[in-house]
Design an enzyme around this catalytic site. Structure first.
Site, PDB file in Angstrom:
ATOM      1  N   GLY B 490      19.069 -40.861  17.815  1.00  0.00           N
ATOM      2  CA  GLY B 490      18.207 -40.211  18.692  1.00  0.00           C
ATOM      3  C   GLY B 490      16.775 -40.223  18.212  1.00  0.00           C
ATOM      4  O   GLY B 490      16.039 -39.350  18.812  1.00  0.00           O
ATOM      5  N   SER B 527      17.629 -44.999   7.217  1.00  0.00           N
ATOM      6  CA  SER B 527      18.742 -44.778   6.149  1.00  0.00           C
ATOM      7  C   SER B 527      18.451 -43.461   5.570  1.00  0.00           C
ATOM      8  O   SER B 527      17.335 -42.653   5.643  1.00  0.00           O
ATOM      9  CB  SER B 527      18.769 -45.820   5.232  1.00  0.00           C
ATOM     10  OG  SER B 527      17.984 -45.818   4.221  1.00  0.00           O
ATOM     11  N   SER B 529      19.097 -40.511   6.231  1.00  0.00           N
ATOM     12  CA  SER B 529      18.576 -39.455   7.098  1.00  0.00           C
ATOM     13  C   SER B 529      16.998 -39.001   7.035  1.00  0.00           C
ATOM     14  O   SER B 529      16.445 -37.826   7.231  1.00  0.00           O
ATOM     15  CB  SER B 529      19.451 -38.026   6.919  1.00  0.00           C
ATOM     16  OG  SER B 529      20.743 -38.346   6.837  1.00  0.00           O
ATOM     17  N   LYS B 722      13.922 -31.007   8.011  1.00  0.00           N
ATOM     18  CA  LYS B 722      14.707 -31.883   6.969  1.00  0.00           C
ATOM     19  C   LYS B 722      15.809 -33.038   7.715  1.00  0.00           C
ATOM     20  O   LYS B 722      15.941 -32.846   8.745  1.00  0.00           O
ATOM     21  CB  LYS B 722      15.684 -31.190   6.053  1.00  0.00           C
ATOM     22  CG  LYS B 722      14.723 -29.755   5.405  1.00  0.00           C
ATOM     23  CD  LYS B 722      15.861 -28.963   4.583  1.00  0.00           C
ATOM     24  CE  LYS B 722      15.257 -28.005   3.857  1.00  0.00           C
ATOM     25  NZ  LYS B 722      16.079 -27.177   3.183  1.00  0.00           N
ATOM     26  N   GLY B 723      15.876 -34.021   7.054  1.00  0.00           N
ATOM     27  CA  GLY B 723      16.832 -34.932   7.595  1.00  0.00           C
ATOM     28  C   GLY B 723      18.209 -34.293   7.788  1.00  0.00           C
ATOM     29  O   GLY B 723      18.603 -33.281   6.956  1.00  0.00           O
ATOM     30  N   GLU B 726      23.910 -36.540   7.685  1.00  0.00           N
ATOM     31  CA  GLU B 726      24.980 -36.769   6.972  1.00  0.00           C
ATOM     32  C   GLU B 726      25.547 -35.683   6.653  1.00  0.00           C
ATOM     33  O   GLU B 726      26.808 -35.649   6.197  1.00  0.00           O
ATOM     34  CB  GLU B 726      24.525 -37.757   5.978  1.00  0.00           C
ATOM     35  CG  GLU B 726      23.909 -39.089   6.414  1.00  0.00           C
ATOM     36  CD  GLU B 726      23.228 -39.711   5.003  1.00  0.00           C
ATOM     37  OE1 GLU B 726      23.799 -40.573   4.295  1.00  0.00           O
ATOM     38  OE2 GLU B 726      21.823 -39.554   5.017  1.00  0.00           O
TER      39      GLU B 726
END
Lengths: 282, 771, 166
Positions: B490, B527, B529, B722-723, B726
């Site tokens: 998204g 990639s 995140s 933050k990402g 995962e």
């Protein structure tokens, strides 16, 4: 390349199969046939779609002594039929776990057994009820016990020029009870690792139908009467009966796990059948 | 300190009076996805496209003796039948760290499914029929399909040494190895009360995207090529095609339709150079649509064997942790060496450990080349480390939550020591405590059940470059150009939210452009995140650039001194008060209209000598707690509760955070409970396809499931984010394993924890027990 | 219809009602309804993944019943009434689809058309389905993004909405 025809009578079906010279494949639900076709799309398969045949027995016909299933009887109808749920609960329960809703809307009972898979979900229950199979072909019609119909993996006594036109399931006495148990690798839609149907008669005699533990679905002998309130007695009887199992190791399970589980499921199936009015638990 | 390391609009400040950042904004592209209108690669129509099918051999290791294409050439509709001899010699090899993957199998087949012959025909059926008719004469060789076989002294080499010239390891099947160590080896003996030593296995699993994928290559009039591929890294693909076929970048256009699920499996080029060659050779548009089986033979996660030895004080404090980690990477490198180095870098977990020694190897085998997969090596190594902590807790009679409390680092405390130390960039204890609270850790476990709690950590991107362009149009609508591939996470929804707040533009008036190297500025990759942080900052910077430009032109147009103006999210502040940025822009642009174009760049330089190439920009931290009920007779596991808590910094879109967290957590149940690729002695994949490769279904989700976040606005991305994509998968296996061990009294050390494995574990434990 | 019921043909003419419109096509005998929809009729909303009835991405309603279009021959659709995701969406986004969006059920989105078809059938056959019944009924539709919780929520909300409207 594959070709397709849609006969309207049983006799036309036989003509089409005869003309196919061994390449004929009967199509009703297609849930197995199309998987095979995908793997070998360019074989000269002659697809004989029998859904327009007008002179088959009805899909489900409930008689006085027998429930008769025609070639178009689908899992969806079988698993939702109140009479079958009441009188053939192990069959009902096994039809309900065949694939997903979308699969059960297409897959047929006769297709399930004609595929000749040792893992056919409905086979153990059909065996336990003493079902018979009627095959028709150029040589006429013949009826045999289902247990004799299975020959080996993918092999049945229905020849390439023949068709199974009905399966008759005797309606058990009121004292007879039955249940179905299945083990899978996940909780959602899955093929069986081991499956067991148990039938218990009024005297406590036990008979088992076993899936995935031999080259074909297996039917045990009937045990002598067992005290169903005695877990040890059930276990002892089951131990005897399941000795016919000869499972193999494959991607779904190892042999020793299947050997152990067929015993566990058999005991549970007998107990579920014997439990008052709980053979239907889902 | 980390607070200074944030994006341009930072300090946890949320922008704008009408803020949509932080809201549950519906997914960009969602309507097309629910109505079936979304065009994935295989849904795009190409006029006059020819179709490609591959011929392969049914073994994992073979010498190709001869290829008879004549039966195929003669078949209807066939345009070309191509194998290695038909390509420019020597056949080009490509790859990121190792240029080892040939464009098509050359003299040898190194894994089951490697394309040997490519057929181009008018229709898909004709291509497949002709591919079936090709006769490949081959000699099966003794392949190496497992770690022991690959590491044996006389093992057959998966890659000829000439493929890895100058590499000290090229006479072995070890592709790369790495060592991480700190602390004093002499100190451990006295301090360790209990030492746990065991071996753990993590299975090879495959991504199983619902869109298996495909490639279309269109030759262009100027001798260039357009490649359509649902890749996560369009610019990497562009570079690869340009390098392999010596075409300038300007004539290689990569169009990346939204991937229908990526999970790391669609990062790197595989068959694109071949399909591009076919298109250039035939002058036709060439289309390959993969089957799910072919996708299995193109992407998988590296399997892993971890031998670990861990010491504890009587109080449960870690004294040392040693690991030998062997990743089963497959036939070609892809990004597996990076998976190995990055996964094992955090192998000791987010803990305070005086001495650590981790030796890791990436081992070649004749299996599908492994690649990135959500978690990128961290779930494999974490499985062992988390299991070791639980084994220590059991041995010491300590609660496993308490075990983690005692060892988990505090904020800003180093958990990786040595020359390139890493410090906790979050308040990780908060996530741990929240997970414990959500599962009711302090309430008694219902009878017959077991509980486990586990933590996981993964380094985010260590270098990066994302460039973005934003246009504010005269009518108050806006466009953002951002190269991030939107594969389900998204990303575009977030860019829209950022634009809406920073420019004061309605969400409905924003368009996002991505997935076309001819239209969109450079982005390194989608990639790790990274995108919310890196591209997010680039988009944010581009919005600020626009505000600067609006201010400048407004000053000029209204003859106001620039010093009397300032801007804020969505606004220009004038001497007579704040006006909307759109109104200011219209005034500034005047009768000639036009538009404002802003540019933003987010770059993270690496650190020379750092084993990962640089410090991670952030860490994904997660705590997962699971409760199970185990049927001790059959081994079947029922998940009764599953909670997971992520340290997210800031939720830019809470709806998408929940989707991603739940999705990652449930995906983690796959390798924990049921997923594994099985190979026979010929290297053939036994469960090739959806019938016998099981992934979680609706019914496999826990009866109760809850995800939650800790928000301290302490990330380096926009608004302190933050990402997140995962985290919730990192320690699923650890929590499941601990819960099962709690329920049955014995740990299962090999994943997946199938019913059969549980049954076997219980049986073996009963055999071993003295009574 | 084939000209003779017993003479097999490799190209089969079919006539069906597709999303309310009459459609004619000719399809090779081995090609599936899924192939026909996507390749011959240009309706790509129905997705292909496993192509063997395991994933549900190709779910459609044939004569009102949920089926996997990968396990139905194109030839078998002759004379049938077919509803695909395009038909469901003909008048815009439905209440159910809106609930999918609101619940965050849509991630990569490839499985979603199939999920919508299966959910629509479920709402019609069991409008008061419990959470467990929903999970069970939907288990033939895989989602690798694993939006399962979100989809269950969407179905529950749509069901509640329909009960209120009724």
């Amino acid at each position: 390349m594959a070709s397709y025809c849609r006969p309207r009578t049983v006799s036309e079906v036989l003509t089409a199969l005869a003309g196919a010279e061994g390449h004929g494949r009967i199509l009703v639900g297609g849930t197995d046939l199309l998987v095979h076709l995908r793997k070998d799309p360019f074989a000269p398969t002659v697809i004989v779609d029998i859904k327009s045949v007008s002179d088959f027995p009805p899909a489900v016909e409930i008689g006085d002594d027998v429930v008769r299933f025609g070639p178009t009887a689908r899992m969806a109808e079988i698993s939702s039929d109140p009479f079958i749920a009441d009188h053939l609960p192990a069959l009902c329960a096994s039809a309900r776990v065949v694939g997903s809703i979308a699969i059960r809307n297409r897959a047929t009972l006769i297709g399930n057994i004609c595929n000749g898979s040792p893992a056919a979900d409905t086979a153990p229950a059909l065996l336990v009820y003493g079902s018979s199979v009627t095959v028709t072909g150029p040589g006429g019609e013949r009826t045999m016990p289902l247990v004799d119909f299975f020959v080996g993996p993918g092999q049945t006594r229905c020849g390439p020029d023949e068709i199974v036109i009905r399966v008759d399931v005797p309606i058990p006495d009121r004292g007879h009870r039955s249940a179905f148990q299945r083990l899978t690798r996940r909780r959602g839609v899955d093929l069986a690792t081991v499956s067991v149907a148990a039938g218990v008669d009024a005297d406590g005699g036990i008979v088992l139908g076993l899936g995935c533990v031999g080259p074909t679905p297996l039917l045990t002998d009937a045990s002598p009467p067992v005290d169903l309130n005695d877990p040890d007695a059930i276990e002892g009887a089951v131990e005897e009966l399941v000795s016919i199992a000869t499972p193999i190791s494959d991607v779904r399970a190892a042999r020793d796990y299947r050997e152990a589980m067929v015993r566990v499921l058999a005991v549970r199936a007998v107990q579920a059948a014997a439990a008052p009015l709980e053979g239907m638990s889902s | 300190m980390p607070d200074e390391n944030q994006g341009p609009s930072s300090n946890g400040q949320i922008a704008g009076p009408n803020r949509v950042v932080g809201q549950r904004v519906h997914r960009y592209g969602g309507v097309d996805r629910v109505t079936g209108a979304q065009r994935y690669l295989s849904d795009i129509t190409f006029t006059d496209a020819a179709h490609v099918a591959f011929a392969t051999v049914p073994v994992g290791c073979a010498a190709i003796d001869a290829i008879d294409t004549s039966p195929a050439v003669a078949m209807p509709g066939v345009i070309a039948v191509v194998h290695a001899d038909d390509l420019p010699q020597p056949v080009a090899r490509f790859g990121i760290s190792h240029k080892d993957r040939p464009v098509i199998a050359t003299k040898a087949v190194n894994y089951h499914g490697e394309p040997v012959v490519a057929v181009v025909a008018e229709t898909e059926d004709e291509a497949r029929a002709a591919a079936n008719a090709v006769v490949i004469h081959y000699t099966e060789l003794t392949g190496v399909y497992g770690l022991d076989a690959a590491l044996a002294g006389d093992a057959r080499l998966v890659q000829d040494p000439s493929v890895r010239p100058g590499d000290d390891l090229n006479s072995t099947n070890v592709l790369e190895q790495v060592e991480y160590a700190w602390g004093d080896a002499d100190s451990e003996g006295a301090s360790s009360h209990t030492i746990i030593e065991d071996t753990y296995m993590f299975p090879m699993v495959t991504h199983f995207p619902i869109e298996p994928g495909g490639i279309v290559a269109v030759p262009t009039d100027d001798g260039g090529i357009e490649v359509y591929s649902p890749v996560q890294h369009p610019y990497l693909l562009q570079r690869t095609i340009a390098e392999v076929w010596s075409i300038p970048l300007s004539r290689v256009r990569v169009i990346a339709p939204d991937p229908g699920g990526g999970f790391g499996g669609k990062q790197t080029p595989r068959y694109e150079p071949l399909i591009a060659f076919l298109a250039l050779k035939t002058g036709r548009t060439c289309r390959l649509v993969l089957s799910l089986e072919e996708a299995f033979q193109m992407m998988r996660r590296s399997g892993c064997r971890i031998h670990a030895r861990t010491g504890f004080t009587e109080a449960g404090e870690l004294t040392f942790h040693e690991m030998q980690v062997d990743f089963v990477v497959g036939a070609y490198a892809d990004v597996a060496p990076r998976v190995m180095t990055k996964g094992s870098y955090v192998g000791a977990g987010p803990y305070r450990i005086p001495r650590v020694s981790i030796n890791a190897r990436a081992v070649l085998t004749n299996t599908v080349p492994s690649c990135a997969f959500r978690g990128f090596g961290a779930p494999q190594v974490g499985w062992a480390t988390e299991s070791q902590l639980d084994a220590g807790a059991r041995a010491l009679g300590l609660d496993s939550l308490e075990m983690r409390r005692r060892n988990l680092v505090q904020h800003d405390e180093a958990f990786i020591r040595g020359d390139y130390e890493a410090r906790a960039d979050g308040r990780w204890h908060e996530s741990l405590e929240k997970a414990a609270e959500l599962i009711g850790w302090h309430e008694p476990t219902p009878s017959g059940r077991g509980r486990g709690i586990s933590v996981g950590i993964k380094p985010g991107a260590t270098t990066g470059l994302s460039q973005s362009m934003v246009r504010l149009l005269y009518d108050g609508s806006a466009m953002a150009y951002a190269g991030t591939s939107d594969m389900g996470q998204g990303a575009r929804t977030l860019w829209k939210q950022i634009l809406a707040d920073e420019l004061g533009v309605d969400l409905d008036l924003i368009t996002i452009i991505s997935g076309d190297t001819n239209a969109v500025p450079f982005d390194l990759q989608t990639s790790a995140s990274r995108s919310t942080v890196f591209m997010g900052n680039a988009v944010l910077a581009a919005c600020e650039d626009i505000r600067d430009r609006v201010l400048e032109l407004y000053a000029e147009a209204t003859e106001t001194a620039q010093s009397e103006l300032s801007h804020a999210p969505g606004q220009l502040v004038t001497p007579s008060g704040a006006i909307s940025l759109v109104e200011a822009a219209q005034t500034a642009l005047g009768g000639l209209r036009g538009e404002f174009v802003g540019q933003g760049t987010s770059r993270l330089w690496g650190t020379k000598g750092h084993p990962l190439g640089g410090d991670a920009s952030f860490y994904e931290f997660n705590a997962t707690a699971i409760e199970v009920e185990v049927d001790r007779v059959t081994g079947e596991i029922l998940l009764t509760k599953h909670v997971t808590v992520g340290d997210v910094g800031t939720e830019i879109n809470p709806l998408q955070v929940v989707s991603q967290d739940e999705g990652a957590a449930i995906m983690g149940l796959g390798h924990s409970l049921m997923e594994q690729m099985l190979f026979d002695e010929h290297g053939q994949i036994l469960n090739l396809g959806a019938i016998d490769y099981r992934i979680p279904t609706f019914n496999d989700v826990a009866l109760e499931m809850q995800t939650a976040s800790v928000e301290n606005h302490d990330g380096p991305g926009p608004y302190g984010c933050k990402g997140i994509s995962e985290g919730a998968l990192l320690c699923t296996a650890g929590a499941v394993g601990a819960a099962v061990a709690d329920a049955i009294g014995t740990p299962v050390r090999d994943l997946p924890i199938t019913a059969e494995r549980v049954w076997r574990t219980i049986r073996d434990a009963n055999c071993d027990s003295p009574d | 219809m084939t000209d003779s019921p017993v003479r097999p043909t490799s190209e089969v003419p079919v006539a069906l009602e597709l999303n309310g419109e009459h459609v004619r096509a000719t399809i090779p005998a081995h090609r599936t309804l899924l192939d026909m929809l996507r390749d011959d009729l240009g309706l790509c909303g129905t997705k292909r993944c496993c192509a063997e009835g395991e994933c549900g991405a190709c779910s459609v309603l044939l004569d009102g019943e949920l089926v996997n279009s990968c396990l139905v021959l194109g030839a078998e659709a002759d004379g049938g009434a077919l509803l695909t995701i395009e038909g469901v969406s003909m008048d815009g986004v439905t209440d159910l689809q809106e609930e999918f969006l609101a619940a965050g059920a849509v991630q990569c989105g490839v499985c979603i058309p199939g999920q919508v078809m299966a959910a629509e059938q479920l709402l019609q056959t069991n409008p008061n389905a419990s959470r467990n019944e929903i999970r069970d009924a939907m288990s033939g539709n895989l989602c690798r993004c694993a939006s399962y919780q979100r989809i269950v929520e969407a179905i529950q909300n749509a069901a509640a909405g329909r009960r209120t409207d009724a």
